[in-house]
Design a protein around this motif. Structure first.
Motif, PDB file in Angstrom:
ATOM      1  N   TRP A 159      40.650  39.949  45.534  1.00  0.00           N
ATOM      2  CA  TRP A 159      42.026  39.871  46.025  1.00  0.00           C
ATOM      3  C   TRP A 159      42.942  39.246  44.982  1.00  0.00           C
ATOM      4  CZ3 TRP A 159      44.650  42.373  49.381  1.00  0.00           C
ATOM      5  CH2 TRP A 159      44.051  42.888  50.515  1.00  0.00           C
ATOM      6  N   ILE A 160      42.477  38.180  44.358  1.00  0.00           N
ATOM      7  CA  ILE A 160      43.298  37.512  43.342  1.00  0.00           C
ATOM      8  C   ILE A 160      43.558  38.452  42.172  1.00  0.00           C
ATOM      9  CG2 ILE A 160      43.341  35.623  41.662  1.00  0.00           C
ATOM     10  CD1 ILE A 160      41.734  33.986  43.794  1.00  0.00           C
ATOM     11  N   THR A 161      42.527  39.121  41.708  1.00  0.00           N
ATOM     12  CA  THR A 161      42.677  40.082  40.604  1.00  0.00           C
ATOM     13  C   THR A 161      43.639  41.192  40.986  1.00  0.00           C
ATOM     14  OG1 THR A 161      40.445  39.599  39.821  1.00  0.00           O
ATOM     15  CG2 THR A 161      41.437  41.674  39.094  1.00  0.00           C
ATOM     16  N   ARG A 162      43.501  41.728  42.186  1.00  0.00           N
ATOM     17  CA  ARG A 162      44.375  42.806  42.640  1.00  0.00           C
ATOM     18  C   ARG A 162      45.839  42.368  42.636  1.00  0.00           C
ATOM     19  NH1 ARG A 162      47.188  44.050  46.933  1.00  0.00           N
ATOM     20  NH2 ARG A 162      47.384  46.180  47.691  1.00  0.00           N
ATOM     21  N   GLU A 163      46.121  41.181  43.191  1.00  0.00           N
ATOM     22  CA  GLU A 163      47.503  40.698  43.267  1.00  0.00           C
ATOM     23  C   GLU A 163      48.085  40.424  41.882  1.00  0.00           C
ATOM     24  OE1 GLU A 163      49.550  40.451  45.942  1.00  0.00           O
ATOM     25  OE2 GLU A 163      47.991  41.365  47.163  1.00  0.00           O
ATOM     26  N   ARG A 176      37.531  31.826  50.601  1.00  0.00           N
ATOM     27  CA  ARG A 176      38.764  32.561  50.852  1.00  0.00           C
ATOM     28  C   ARG A 176      39.635  32.542  49.609  1.00  0.00           C
ATOM     29  NH1 ARG A 176      42.427  28.757  54.845  1.00  0.00           N
ATOM     30  NH2 ARG A 176      42.899  27.123  53.331  1.00  0.00           N
ATOM     31  N   ALA A 177      40.514  33.524  49.532  1.00  0.00           N
ATOM     32  CA  ALA A 177      41.485  33.587  48.437  1.00  0.00           C
ATOM     33  C   ALA A 177      42.805  33.032  48.945  1.00  0.00           C
ATOM     34  CB  ALA A 177      41.669  35.028  47.985  1.00  0.00           C
ATOM     35  N   GLY A 211      46.430  32.282  41.964  1.00  0.00           N
ATOM     36  CA  GLY A 211      45.437  32.351  43.019  1.00  0.00           C
ATOM     37  C   GLY A 211      44.265  31.437  42.756  1.00  0.00           C
ATOM     38  N   VAL A 212      43.710  30.925  43.825  1.00  0.00           N
ATOM     39  CA  VAL A 212      42.509  30.085  43.747  1.00  0.00           C
ATOM     40  C   VAL A 212      41.537  30.539  44.830  1.00  0.00           C
ATOM     41  CG1 VAL A 212      43.688  28.060  42.806  1.00  0.00           C
ATOM     42  CG2 VAL A 212      43.428  28.292  45.267  1.00  0.00           C
ATOM     43  N   ILE A 213      40.278  30.284  44.588  1.00  0.00           N
ATOM     44  CA  ILE A 213      39.253  30.514  45.601  1.00  0.00           C
ATOM     45  C   ILE A 213      38.910  29.158  46.200  1.00  0.00           C
ATOM     46  CG2 ILE A 213      36.907  31.292  46.060  1.00  0.00           C
ATOM     47  CD1 ILE A 213      37.221  33.191  43.664  1.00  0.00           C
TER      48      ILE A 213
END
Length: 90
Positions: free
Chosen positions: A56-60, A15-16, A76-78
């Motif tokens: 998702w992290i890249t998008r945000e 999950r992100a 952000g972290v995975i």
């Protein structure tokens, strides 16, 4: 792709976890809420591969860079887990 798609019996899940933090903006009107500092955390997932979480992290981060108000940051972290499945008593 969500965890329902192509999930194997002992598959790990991903999950992100994305946190947006902002500094107080003294020039913002009080009614806007932007005159205070704060943070909010969003969680997206679970997924059966880390790819969607990374997206998702890249998008945000790209969205934050596009706005670039100088007052907010995005991190952000995975995260991953190995679920332990057990029957649900009915």
């Amino acid at each position: 792709m969500t965890a329902r798609d192509d999930m194997k019996i002992d598959s790990p899940l991903f999950r992100a976890v994305i946190t947006r933090t902002w500094r107080a903006n003294p020039d913002a009107p009080e009614w806007s809420g932007r005159h205070k500092s704060g943070s909010v955390t969003y969680v997206y997932g679970p997924y059966v591969t880390p790819g969607p979480a990374k997206a998702w992290i890249t998008r945000e981060k790209n969205e934050a860079a596009r706005r670039d108000d100088g007052l907010s940051t995005v991190t952000g972290v995975i995260e991953t887990c190995q679920p332990a499945w057990a029957p649900l008593e009915s």
